[in-house]
Each structure stands twice: as C-alpha cells, then as structure tokens.
Design a protein around this motif. Structure first.
Motif, mmCIF file in Angstrom:
data_model
loop_
_atom_site.group_PDB
_atom_site.id
_atom_site.type_symbol
_atom_site.label_atom_id
_atom_site.label_comp_id
_atom_site.label_asym_id
_atom_site.label_seq_id
_atom_site.Cartn_x
_atom_site.Cartn_y
_atom_site.Cartn_z
ATOM 1 N N TYR A 123 0.849 -1.172 0.000
ATOM 2 C CA TYR A 123 0.000 0.000 0.000
ATOM 3 C C TYR A 123 0.894 1.234 0.000
ATOM 4 O O TYR A 123 1.860 1.315 0.754
ATOM 5 C CB TYR A 123 -0.893 0.037 1.243
ATOM 6 C CG TYR A 123 -1.547 1.383 1.460
ATOM 7 C CD1 TYR A 123 -2.658 1.757 0.731
ATOM 8 C CD2 TYR A 123 -1.021 2.288 2.378
ATOM 9 C CE1 TYR A 123 -3.246 3.008 0.913
ATOM 10 C CE2 TYR A 123 -1.599 3.541 2.570
ATOM 11 C CZ TYR A 123 -2.708 3.890 1.825
ATOM 12 O OH TYR A 123 -3.277 5.114 1.998
ATOM 13 N N CYS A 124 0.560 2.200 -0.848
ATOM 14 C CA CYS A 124 1.251 3.485 -0.860
ATOM 15 C C CYS A 124 0.172 4.570 -0.937
ATOM 16 O O CYS A 124 -0.693 4.526 -1.818
ATOM 17 C CB CYS A 124 2.205 3.586 -2.050
ATOM 18 S SG CYS A 124 3.208 5.086 -2.049
ATOM 19 N N GLY A 125 0.220 5.520 -0.002
ATOM 20 C CA GLY A 125 -0.808 6.553 0.090
ATOM 21 C C GLY A 125 -0.753 7.615 -0.999
ATOM 22 O O GLY A 125 -1.694 8.382 -1.170
ATOM 23 N N GLY A 126 0.336 7.640 -1.752
ATOM 24 C CA GLY A 126 0.466 8.613 -2.830
ATOM 25 C C GLY A 126 1.921 8.780 -3.209
ATOM 26 O O GLY A 126 2.814 8.196 -2.589
ATOM 27 N N PRO A 127 2.206 9.572 -4.243
ATOM 28 C CA PRO A 127 3.590 9.747 -4.702
ATOM 29 C C PRO A 127 4.511 10.186 -3.566
ATOM 30 O O PRO A 127 4.191 11.108 -2.815
ATOM 31 C CB PRO A 127 3.471 10.844 -5.767
ATOM 32 C CG PRO A 127 2.055 10.773 -6.228
ATOM 33 C CD PRO A 127 1.254 10.358 -5.027
ATOM 34 N N GLY A 128 5.634 9.492 -3.422
ATOM 35 C CA GLY A 128 6.637 9.844 -2.429
ATOM 36 C C GLY A 128 6.350 9.379 -1.015
ATOM 37 O O GLY A 128 7.163 9.574 -0.116
ATOM 38 N N GLU A 129 5.190 8.754 -0.795
ATOM 39 C CA GLU A 129 4.856 8.300 0.559
ATOM 40 C C GLU A 129 5.457 6.922 0.842
ATOM 41 O O GLU A 129 5.820 6.177 -0.065
ATOM 42 C CB GLU A 129 3.335 8.278 0.748
ATOM 43 C CG GLU A 129 2.730 9.680 0.744
ATOM 44 C CD GLU A 129 1.312 9.694 1.264
ATOM 45 O OE1 GLU A 129 0.941 8.807 2.061
ATOM 46 O OE2 GLU A 129 0.569 10.611 0.866
ATOM 47 N N GLU A 130 5.535 6.606 2.143
ATOM 48 C CA GLU A 130 6.094 5.325 2.579
ATOM 49 C C GLU A 130 5.223 4.178 2.083
ATOM 50 O O GLU A 130 4.000 4.288 2.023
ATOM 51 C CB GLU A 130 6.164 5.296 4.108
ATOM 52 C CG GLU A 130 6.759 4.019 4.665
ATOM 53 C CD GLU A 130 6.739 3.973 6.187
ATOM 54 O OE1 GLU A 130 7.265 2.989 6.724
ATOM 55 O OE2 GLU A 130 6.189 4.894 6.819
ATOM 56 N N VAL A 131 5.879 3.064 1.739
ATOM 57 C CA VAL A 131 5.180 1.866 1.273
ATOM 58 C C VAL A 131 5.113 0.860 2.419
ATOM 59 O O VAL A 131 6.115 0.592 3.078
ATOM 60 C CB VAL A 131 5.898 1.231 0.056
ATOM 61 C CG1 VAL A 131 5.230 -0.067 -0.353
ATOM 62 C CG2 VAL A 131 5.936 2.212 -1.109
ATOM 63 N N LYS A 132 3.923 0.303 2.644
ATOM 64 C CA LYS A 132 3.721 -0.749 3.645
ATOM 65 C C LYS A 132 3.502 -2.064 2.906
ATOM 66 O O LYS A 132 2.706 -2.112 1.960
ATOM 67 C CB LYS A 132 2.505 -0.452 4.514
ATOM 68 C CG LYS A 132 2.632 0.802 5.344
ATOM 69 C CD LYS A 132 3.551 0.578 6.506
ATOM 70 C CE LYS A 132 3.545 1.780 7.437
ATOM 71 N NZ LYS A 132 4.488 1.659 8.511
ATOM 72 N N VAL A 133 4.191 -3.121 3.341
ATOM 73 C CA VAL A 133 4.131 -4.419 2.664
ATOM 74 C C VAL A 133 3.463 -5.457 3.564
ATOM 75 O O VAL A 133 3.730 -5.512 4.774
ATOM 76 C CB VAL A 133 5.542 -4.895 2.265
ATOM 77 C CG1 VAL A 133 5.502 -6.277 1.618
ATOM 78 C CG2 VAL A 133 6.192 -3.885 1.320
#
Length: 196
Positions: A123-133
């Motif tokens: 999941y990524c909340g938008g451009p440049g945001e942290e990714v959760k796996v």
C-alpha cells in the motif's frame, strides 16, 4: 477531491480473489463503520529484478506516481525449495515462456518437491509516501503433472500442505481465499487500511 484507493492490476483472477476477501471480511460492517472499497485500475508498470519485497515496493512507488493517489499493488512468487527459492517473483514470466508443466518437469529427479507460494501486497498513500508491505505464505508441494491443462498461474500444479488436490481442483474462489497466500495477505492489508 481525493482519489479513491486503487488496486492496480490487469489480472482478473487476482481482482476476483481480492474482492472475495474484502466482501467476506466486511460482510458484517455496520452502518457508520468504515468499509474499505477498491476500484480497479490497469497501469503497465516496470518489473524490476530483486527480492519479492523489493519488487512489490518498486511497483507501489511507480503505481502511486502514475495514479497520483493511494494504491494497492501485488506480486506473486513461487519459491521451489530444490531451487533455493527460484523462480520466486519471476514465476509469471517463467509460466508465460515455458508453461505450467515445466514447473513439474524441472523437479523430476529431485526428492524434494516442496514449495512456498507468496503473495506480497503493498500500500502506498500517494507519490513519495512510505510503502507498507503485507505478505501471505502458503506451503505445499508441486504435483508431478498439472491437474488441469488450463488454470490460473501455478494453481494447476500446487498442492497446499494438508490437502490432496491442487488449487485449480479446489476451484471455488471463496474456499481458496480462506486459506491461500493471497487471502492471508489481503486480510493483513485490510486490517491496516481500517486503522488509517
């Protein structure tokens, strides 16, 4: 206006399985409680080489940039013990180029036909945001012959531990996602999304 959460995939089987998990897990959501809804978007994304986690993180970053909003992406791996985890995240290309029967054939002569199926969701909340796996695993063995000539991905040759049939033979989507690598990963993802 904020963009809706998009599941970036062109794969109908993955979409069907994800929707099945979301519907099942949220069937008792009461009015006023948060219900997670995904829309489907197909965006061609580059596929990097790397570990399953590196691959899905890169996909999520690229998808968020292209979609310009919150996204969910996935990547599936099939890790054969006899081949030290390969073909791993390259299973789609392997099957597209060699066919699912090749998975069975490459293990001929090996005593160990065990494998682990991985579903990696990001999941990524938008451009440049942290990714959760979020990763779901399913252990099993590779059948000596495909159970059907056609079927999704490696499902015709993968027998989950404790079962006697391949995933393709089980067939029913709701039953499959109740125990599968994808079902486990999506349930973890859903729990996270509800906490936001």
């Amino acid at each position: 206006m904020t963009k809706p959460l998009a599941f970036i995939t062109g794969n109908r089987t993955k979409l069907k399985e994800v929707k099945c998990v979301l519907d099942h897990e949220q069937k008792d959501v009461k009015p006023g409680e948060r219900r997670i809804e995904l829309i489907n978007e197909k965006i061609d994304l580059p596929e990097i080489q790397g570990t399953p986690e590196e691959v899905v993180i890169a996909k999520a970053q690229d998808a968020a940039k292209a979609y310009k909003g919150p996204v969910v992406v996935d990547d599936t791996s099939l890790c054969l013990t006899a081949f030290k985890g390969m073909p791993g995240p390259y299973i789609k290309d392997f099957i597209n180029n060699s066919g699912v029967t090749a998975i069975s054939r490459m293990l001929d002569g090996f005593d160990d036909r065990s494998a682990v199926a991985l579903a990696s969701y990001a999941y990524c909340g938008g451009p440049g945001e942290e990714v959760k796996v979020f990763v779901g695993k399913l252990s099993g063995t590779i059948a000596k012959e495909p159970s059907v000539l056609k079927g999704y991905g490696f499902y015709p040759v993968f027998i989950p531990d404790g079962m006697t049939e391949t995933i393709s033979e089980i067939g029913d989507t709701e039953t499959i996602v109740s125990f599968s690598h994808r079902g486990n990963a999506v349930r973890s993802l859903l729990k996270y999304l509800k906490s936001l």
